[in-house]
Structure formats: structure tokens, C-alpha cells
Design a protein around this motif. Structure first.
Motif, PDB file in Angstrom:
ATOM      1  N   ASN A 168      25.983 -83.425  -5.900  1.00 36.71           N
ATOM      2  CA  ASN A 168      25.024 -84.001  -4.970  1.00 36.71           C
ATOM      3  C   ASN A 168      25.019 -83.340  -3.593  1.00 36.71           C
ATOM      4  O   ASN A 168      24.299 -83.778  -2.700  1.00 36.71           O
ATOM      5  N   GLY A 169      25.843 -82.320  -3.413  1.00 34.78           N
ATOM      6  CA  GLY A 169      25.854 -81.595  -2.150  1.00 34.78           C
ATOM      7  C   GLY A 169      26.419 -82.373  -0.979  1.00 34.78           C
ATOM      8  O   GLY A 169      26.142 -82.041   0.185  1.00 34.78           O
ATOM      9  N   LYS A 170      27.227 -83.415  -1.244  1.00 33.90           N
ATOM     10  CA  LYS A 170      27.829 -84.184  -0.154  1.00 33.90           C
ATOM     11  C   LYS A 170      28.958 -83.383   0.496  1.00 33.90           C
ATOM     12  O   LYS A 170      29.477 -82.412  -0.074  1.00 33.90           O
ATOM     13  N   SER A 171      29.338 -83.801   1.695  1.00 29.52           N
ATOM     14  CA  SER A 171      30.386 -83.110   2.453  1.00 29.52           C
ATOM     15  C   SER A 171      31.478 -84.114   2.810  1.00 29.52           C
ATOM     16  O   SER A 171      31.178 -85.231   3.235  1.00 29.52           O
ATOM     17  N   PHE A 172      32.728 -83.704   2.648  1.00 26.90           N
ATOM     18  CA  PHE A 172      33.863 -84.597   2.891  1.00 26.90           C
ATOM     19  C   PHE A 172      34.845 -83.987   3.880  1.00 26.90           C
ATOM     20  O   PHE A 172      35.149 -82.791   3.829  1.00 26.90           O
TER      21      PHE A 172
END
Length: 232
Positions: A168-172
Motif C-alpha cells: 500500500n506504499g505506507k511509510s513507517f
């Protein structure tokens, strides 16, 4: 959305916790912040949250779990949608879909009617993670997200972060103490010591850890090619 720390200095009285810290965090990656206790990791992520919280694209999962909350698990998770809904209108079908998905991902669907305060520490941690996922922002900041979790549910949290990043292309941005778990999931390491970032790298070495923690680290390589670190 670019997430940056620009020349952040934080002091409490005469004690300076962060010294002119700057870093640009990578989008679509898992960045793990490592360092000894008291080096400023939590102070840094809280400062970043304060700078960017109003964007609506950032979800923060704190290490502390607060009590005296009489909401159900589902209601707690639904709070992640309240920037998109109005109390008088209620949840839209899209909101309900996000809530159900987050509960399922964190394996809390069977506990959705439980009162939050009756949960164990680990269940509360997963509930807060579900609330952040439900918010569906582009950035997640987690401060020791597996601190109250057993090995199975710690892996669940980190596997979910990896899936949300890759699919989903999320960033952490994740503050951690477990070096070997960090190695299994991180795309980038930010190493901190004495209120400063001392190294940023994509591959962690025993020398990096020895410098950061002021103790001697060694590593062995597993048959799969993974490095496992240990202290002497």
C-alpha cells in the motif's frame, strides 16, 4: 508527504535531550530508530509528531497505554476515522470497511465488543495499532509497538507494517530495542546516541551497534543469509 526533522533541539530544564537533530525520512519505507535508553529516540518521534500531526496523514502509536477508557474495542478503533466523519452523522460504509479491516488485521474481531480497559497490555497495544491503521494515513510512527506483546503478536505487528509498506506504499518510523527484529524488517536504520543521530544506514553491522551502544557486538550469518547480532 515528506516527513522531516529539521534542526530539532529539545531541552528539559538544563538537560538537553536532542541536539540540533535533522533527518528526512524515506517515503514507502520502514525506518527503525535504534539507540540506548535515554538517547532521545522517543523525544525525537514526539517532536516529529508535533510538527506534522495537523496534516491528517500521520498516525502515532505511543508506548504508554492509558487507563480509565470505557469505550469498546470497536469504538476505540473507530476513533481513527473521526477526522473523516461527524459524530451526528455516524460511520459511513467506507468507515465501517476500514474499521473491520483494521480489527481483522490485528486479530481483534472477536474482541470488538470488549471494553478497552478490560484488555491485557498486549491487546491494548494491538487495539491502538488497529486505530492507527484505520486512520489510513500515509505515515505511521510507532514507539516500541511490541513492548507489551508476546513473540507471536510482535511478529503480527511487524508483518502488518511490512505488508502495508510493500502493498500500500505506507511509510513507517519505528522506535525499537530489539536489534534482530529491526534487522528483519527495516529498510533504513537511524542510530542515535546522546541526543544525536550518529549514523544512518541501510545495512547494519556489528561495528555500528558497538559504537551506538558502547558494548561489543558480534554477528553470525544464518544459512538463509540473515545476520543475527549478539553481545559478548
Amino acid at each position: 508527504m515528506i516527513l522531516e526533522a529539521n534542526n530539532i533541539t529539545v531541552s528539559f530544564g538544563k538537560n538537553t535531550v536532542l541536539h540540533d537533530v535533522s533527518h528526512t525520512f524515506k517515503e514507502g519505507k520502514i525506518t527503525v530508530i535504534l539507540g540506548p535508553n535515554g538517547c532521545g529516540k522517543t523525544t525525537l518521534v514526539k517532536a516529529v509528531v508535533k510538527l506534522h500531526a495537523r496534516s491528517g496523514e500521520l498516525a502515532y502509536i505511543a508506548q504508554d497505554m492509558y487507563g480509565n477508557i470505557g469505550l469498546t474495542v470497536r469504538d476505540m478503533v473507530a476513533l481513527g476515522r473521526y477526522d473523516r466523519t461527524k459524530f451526528l452523522i455516524g460511520e459511513s460504509p467506507e468507515d465501517q470497511e476500514h474499521i473491520d479491516r483494521a480489527l481483522t488485521l490485528m486479530k481483534l474481531k472477536d474482541k470488538e465488543e470488549r471494553i478497552f480497559d478490560t484488555l491485557s497490555g498486549g491487546e491494548k497495544q494491538r487495539c491502538m495499532a488497529a486505530r492507527a491503521i484505520c486512520q489510513d494515513g500515509s505515515w505511521f510512527i510507532m514507539d516500541e509497538p511490541s513492548s507489551n506483546l508476546d513473540a507471536v503478536h510482535s511478529k503480527l505487528i511487524m508483518d502488518t507494517a511490512r505488508e502495508l509498506t510493500d502493498k500500500n506504499g505506507k511509510s513507517f518510523i519505528i522506535v525499537m530495542h530489539d536489534v534482530n527484529t529491526a534487522v528483519s524488517y527495516a529498510d533504513e536504520f537511524v542510530l542515535m546516541k546522546d541526543g544525536r543521530i550518529i549514523r544512518v544506514c541501510e545495512t547494519l553491522t556489528a561495528d555500528d551497534l558497538s559504537l551506538t551502544f558502547d558494548t561489543s557486538f558480534r554477528s553470525v550469518t544464518t544459512p538463509s543469509g540473515k545476520s543475527v547480532f549478539y553481545t559478548e
